[in-house]
Design a protein around this motif. Structure first.
Motif, mmCIF file in Angstrom:
data_model
loop_
_atom_site.group_PDB
_atom_site.id
_atom_site.type_symbol
_atom_site.label_atom_id
_atom_site.label_comp_id
_atom_site.label_asym_id
_atom_site.label_seq_id
_atom_site.Cartn_x
_atom_site.Cartn_y
_atom_site.Cartn_z
ATOM 1 N N ALA A 23 0.871 -1.272 0.070
ATOM 2 C CA ALA A 23 0.048 0.052 0.027
ATOM 3 C C ALA A 23 0.889 1.281 -0.006
ATOM 4 O O ALA A 23 1.750 1.295 0.656
ATOM 5 C CB ALA A 23 -0.749 -0.024 1.125
ATOM 6 N N LEU A 24 0.398 2.211 -0.719
ATOM 7 C CA LEU A 24 1.442 3.426 -0.640
ATOM 8 C C LEU A 24 0.973 4.454 0.378
ATOM 9 O O LEU A 24 -0.105 4.670 0.516
ATOM 10 C CB LEU A 24 0.804 4.149 -2.183
ATOM 11 C CG LEU A 24 1.733 5.609 -2.380
ATOM 12 C CD1 LEU A 24 3.059 5.249 -2.761
ATOM 13 C CD2 LEU A 24 0.894 6.334 -3.756
ATOM 14 N N SER A 25 2.087 4.778 1.118
ATOM 15 C CA SER A 25 1.938 5.881 2.222
ATOM 16 C C SER A 25 3.159 6.563 2.095
ATOM 17 O O SER A 25 4.278 6.263 1.646
ATOM 18 C CB SER A 25 2.097 5.071 3.405
ATOM 19 O OG SER A 25 3.157 4.446 3.730
ATOM 20 N N ALA A 26 3.027 7.874 2.771
ATOM 21 C CA ALA A 26 4.216 8.935 2.583
ATOM 22 C C ALA A 26 5.238 8.357 3.263
ATOM 23 O O ALA A 26 6.485 8.531 2.708
ATOM 24 C CB ALA A 26 3.623 9.969 3.361
ATOM 25 N N ASP A 27 5.272 7.503 4.376
ATOM 26 C CA ASP A 27 6.536 7.051 5.127
ATOM 27 C C ASP A 27 7.171 6.178 3.969
ATOM 28 O O ASP A 27 8.472 6.090 3.959
ATOM 29 C CB ASP A 27 6.052 6.220 6.211
ATOM 30 C CG ASP A 27 6.094 7.354 7.555
ATOM 31 O OD1 ASP A 27 6.254 8.365 7.180
ATOM 32 O OD2 ASP A 27 5.511 6.698 8.720
ATOM 33 N N ALA A 28 6.414 4.870 3.631
ATOM 34 C CA ALA A 28 6.989 4.120 2.773
ATOM 35 C C ALA A 28 7.655 4.523 1.418
ATOM 36 O O ALA A 28 8.683 3.969 1.290
ATOM 37 C CB ALA A 28 6.200 2.951 2.441
#
Lengths: 165, 165
Positions: free
Chosen positions: A8-13
């Motif tokens: 899943a796309l997240s700012a952290d990753a």
């Protein structure tokens, strides 16, 4: 053939590769327009002015990839960031690796929702646009100007996406 | 109270004020990404680097205006262009006037479709974001930097929109 899992796309990753532009990304926020609008401020810089270049807005109209699509190459833009702003509301895949010499073993895959846009840092390796289920439009913010701003390399080991179909 | 009629948004009609970013706007086009994507090239310049500024991407989350909303002010950005990229697929209203001294009699209104985005030229007078039917997100490309980049003025004659409800 190696299958690339999509997280899943997240700012952290996504931080090693660029920024995620969505309503969840932590940032400075404040109301404007008599309180009718909330500004999520400066989610991504536009780094497109090197060596006589300037940013501009273009539209990319992408066809969906076939279910058995094989990823055979990656590219990077040494002179500028590149943002893909998702205007069709469709999910899409993102395949990236850190700047520098391409490490194929460290390629990562993300699945973006229909309400997520992204910006690649200058030099981030990425596969070209991967619309999944249907044709999709993206407004792109990238550098236009003199000089070579696209390095492309073939993958030694082509990849398939492990898609949630 | 004066009602402002809204005309359909097109690149030609909007040219005095800025650019329309959609698949219909005439521009240089060419296939990229092994033919899977059509690039509609350089639909709008990003003019945000004056006086120590730089462009960035922000998210504007706009509530819909009430049906009886009164337009009482206009604003302009003397130091940079400002683009609103429509990521929610909803129709919205645009109210503009040419740069220079504001001529209230020459204010124009446009109705954008859910697949249209726009960029205001530096100095174009405009009303703030006017989402119509429901809350809508826009990715905004504008200047961040020192100095005053927002002039605001009250309208002598407030306006209502003649809305297609």
């Amino acid at each position: 053939m190696k299958e690339l899992q999509l997280q899943a796309l997240s700012a952290d990753a996504f931080a090693p590769f660029g920024e995620v532009i969505d309503g969840q990304t932590p940032c400075e926020q404040y109301p404007i327009n008599e309180g009718l609008t909330q500004r999520h401020h400066a989610l991504a810089a536009v780094d497109c002015a090197r060596e006589g270049g300037a940013p501009a807005l273009s539209l990319f109209r992408a066809q969906a990839i076939a279910p058995d699509f094989v990823l055979r190459s990656m590219e990077r833009h040494p002179l500028g960031s590149q943002a893909f702003i998702n205007t069709s509301g469709n999910s899409y895949a993102i395949v990236v690796a850190r700047p520098g010499a391409l490490e194929e073993d460290a390629i990562e895959g993300f699945l973006a929702t229909g309400s997520q846009s992204i910006s690649y840092h200058r030099g981030t390796w990425h596969h070209f646009l991967l619309a999944l289920d249907c044709a999709s439009d993206f407004v792109v913010v990238d550098r236009i100007g003199p000089g070579n701003n696209c390095d492309e390399t073939e993958l030694k080991l082509p990849l398939r996406l492990a898609l949630p179909r």
